[in-house]
Motif scaffolding. Structure first.
Motif, PDB file in Angstrom:
ATOM      1  N   PRO A 154     -15.235 -70.940 -20.934  1.00  0.00           N
ATOM      2  CA  PRO A 154     -15.814 -70.426 -22.077  1.00  0.00           C
ATOM      3  C   PRO A 154     -16.653 -69.061 -21.590  1.00  0.00           C
ATOM      4  O   PRO A 154     -17.361 -69.193 -20.653  1.00  0.00           O
ATOM      5  CB  PRO A 154     -16.830 -71.363 -22.618  1.00  0.00           C
ATOM      6  N   PRO A 155     -16.716 -68.064 -22.356  1.00  0.00           N
ATOM      7  CA  PRO A 155     -16.563 -67.965 -23.805  1.00  0.00           C
ATOM      8  C   PRO A 155     -15.142 -67.172 -24.192  1.00  0.00           C
ATOM      9  O   PRO A 155     -14.945 -66.576 -25.264  1.00  0.00           O
ATOM     10  CB  PRO A 155     -17.714 -66.987 -24.211  1.00  0.00           C
ATOM     11  N   HIS A 156     -14.296 -67.469 -23.285  1.00  0.00           N
ATOM     12  CA  HIS A 156     -12.901 -66.867 -23.449  1.00  0.00           C
ATOM     13  C   HIS A 156     -12.287 -67.730 -24.943  1.00  0.00           C
ATOM     14  O   HIS A 156     -12.596 -68.759 -24.952  1.00  0.00           O
ATOM     15  CB  HIS A 156     -12.040 -67.067 -22.391  1.00  0.00           C
ATOM     16  N   PRO A 157     -11.288 -67.068 -25.535  1.00  0.00           N
ATOM     17  CA  PRO A 157     -11.033 -67.619 -26.874  1.00  0.00           C
ATOM     18  C   PRO A 157     -10.219 -69.055 -26.670  1.00  0.00           C
ATOM     19  O   PRO A 157     -10.469 -69.761 -27.398  1.00  0.00           O
ATOM     20  CB  PRO A 157      -9.986 -66.452 -27.377  1.00  0.00           C
ATOM     21  N   GLY A 158      -9.440 -69.154 -25.576  1.00  0.00           N
ATOM     22  CA  GLY A 158      -8.464 -70.194 -25.393  1.00  0.00           C
ATOM     23  C   GLY A 158      -9.562 -71.571 -25.094  1.00  0.00           C
ATOM     24  O   GLY A 158      -9.423 -72.386 -26.048  1.00  0.00           O
TER      25      GLY A 158
END
Length: 429
Positions: A154-158
């Motif tokens: 995180p904070p990546h969307p997936g």
């Protein structure tokens, strides 16, 4: 019969994506068709669609928006470039891969994959021109680092979307993900390229120079702003994990929330940057615009997930796989990897798989490890139906065979090592 309908839905999704239909439209259409074919009344199908969108975005939309603002501020301020220059100086030519790998990890945490790739690719070419080393030899560590952060952190969307679906603690997910990311990035980003790529470049790179005279922010400001959200979330999570009460625990509990950590980070970045507030707000707006479609795809994926849950498909998968005597983590990885190979998009594969494997969470698999297992599966065997495959191929001017031998093998190695790491972590958590 329900399993055949699900397979039909996945096949239809694959065909629509192959026909270049926008993934959001494809996911919504397939969600509705699958729900109707599974015998759900039309009103219940649309109610599930609404609930799925609301429950998915409700827990994460601010995290995505603030993360995008943060990433764009870091990009536009020149902090990403400054980090690259400092690391190159620190490591030198002989260890340049380590510098690029670490750069990718640092820059990849606040920036989404495509943005990080576009920001760093000119610097990869510049390093290649300055050192005489192969662009691919330099570029693979960068791509590996960005891929690892995209799949596990995180904070990546997936990862954020999966954490919301599995009701996982984002702070713990980030800590476990960091524990996986570093060794995996070293193996796949340093040692693997040395086995498959020639060290010296065959053609001279031109047109790229490393200009350290640019008006870049200071070293301290660059590193602090890039890593501040991570430090705040980790500090808050560790402090909140202490059972006993102590002064300041409520503050750390507040920081453990990713929305709070990112909001504080954005505010601090606005205060310490040199650009005017008006220009910074333009950067924030552009950052949010850049992820608008990603958010909509995640919302549609949440709708499909909810259809699978409300129709009982998750329980069906659980019953069918109950006699296989497989770890839920391994099963989650297998299902996600199969969808990734079929559908191409890592995010779509992860969101589709989440609705199928959600009932598998139990004593044998924590929600945080399920997030990482699904994230690892979503990186498996990237090939011609993945935009990342073509981006890597075209930027590095590779043949299809060379792209499979480098990019596809690297992604598969990251995925398999991620599964192994998750299974090992499961023995100690």
């Amino acid at each position: 019969m329900s399993l055949l309908i699900l397979l039909f839905g996945i096949l239809l999704l694959f065909i629509l994506i192959l026909k270049k239909i926008n993934p959001m439209i494809a996911l919504l259409a397939v969600a509705i068709i699958t729900g109707l074919f599974l015998g759900m009344p039309a009103t219940k199908v649309m109610a599930s669609i609404g609930n799925g969108i609301g429950s998915t975005l409700g827990s994460m939309v601010m995290v995505l928006a603030l993360g995008a603002m943060m990433g764009k501020l870091i990009e536009d301020s020149g902090s990403a470039k400054k980090i690259v220059f400092i690391l190159i100086k620190a490591f030198g030519k002989n260890n340049i891969q380590w510098a690029v790998l670490l750069t990718g990890l640092l820059v990849g945490i606040p920036l989404f994959y495509n943005a990080g790739f576009v920001v760093l690719i000119p610097l990869v070419f510049a390093i290649s021109a300055a050192t005489g080393l192969s662009k691919l030899y330099i570029g693979l560590p960068m791509a590996t680092a960005l891929s690892v952060t995209h799949g596990f952190l995180p904070p990546h969307p997936g990862p954020v979307a999966l954490a919301g679906i599995f009701h996982a603690d984002i702070g713990k997910t980030l800590i476990y993900g960091l524990g996986l990311s570093v060794p995996i990035a070293v193996i796949a980003g340093i040692y693997f390229p040395r086995l498959v790529v020639s060290r010296n470049q065959t053609t001279a790179a031109a047109g790229f120079v490393i200009n350290e005279e640019e008006n870049l922010p200071s070293t301290a400001r660059s590193f602090i702003t890039a890593l501040l959200p991570v430090f705040l979330i980790i500090a808050g999570t560790l402090g909140n994990s202490i059972k006993m009460d102590y002064p300041g625990k409520s503050i750390l509990s507040f920081l453990a929330d990713p929305t709070a950590a990112l909001l504080i980070s954005v505010m601090i970045t606005l205060l310490v940057q040199k650009a005017s507030i008006a220009k910074a707000m333009e950067s924030c707006t552009e950052g949010v615009k850049s992820i608008a479609m990603i958010v909509l795809i995640i919302a549609a994926g949440g709708a499909f997930k909810q259809i699978l849950i409300d129709s009982g498909m998750g329980e069906t998968v659980k019953q069918l796989t109950g006699g296989l005597n497989l770890s839920p983590l391994l099963l989650a990885w297998l299902i996600t990897a199969s969808l990734r190979v079929t559908l191409g998009s890592a995010t779509v594969a992860a969101l589709t798989a989440s609705g199928m494997v959600l009932p598998l969470i139990g004593p044998g698999a924590s929600p945080e490890l399920m997030v990482l297992s699904v994230g690892a599966g979503s990186l498996m065997f990237s090939h011609v139906n993945d935009t990342g495959f073509w981006m890597f191929k075209e930027y590095f001017n590779l043949s299809l065979k060379e792209t499979f031998r480098t990019w596809t093998m690297m992604e598969s190695l990251v995925s398999i090592l991620g599964l192994v790491g998750v299974l090992v972590l499961n023995q100690f958590i």
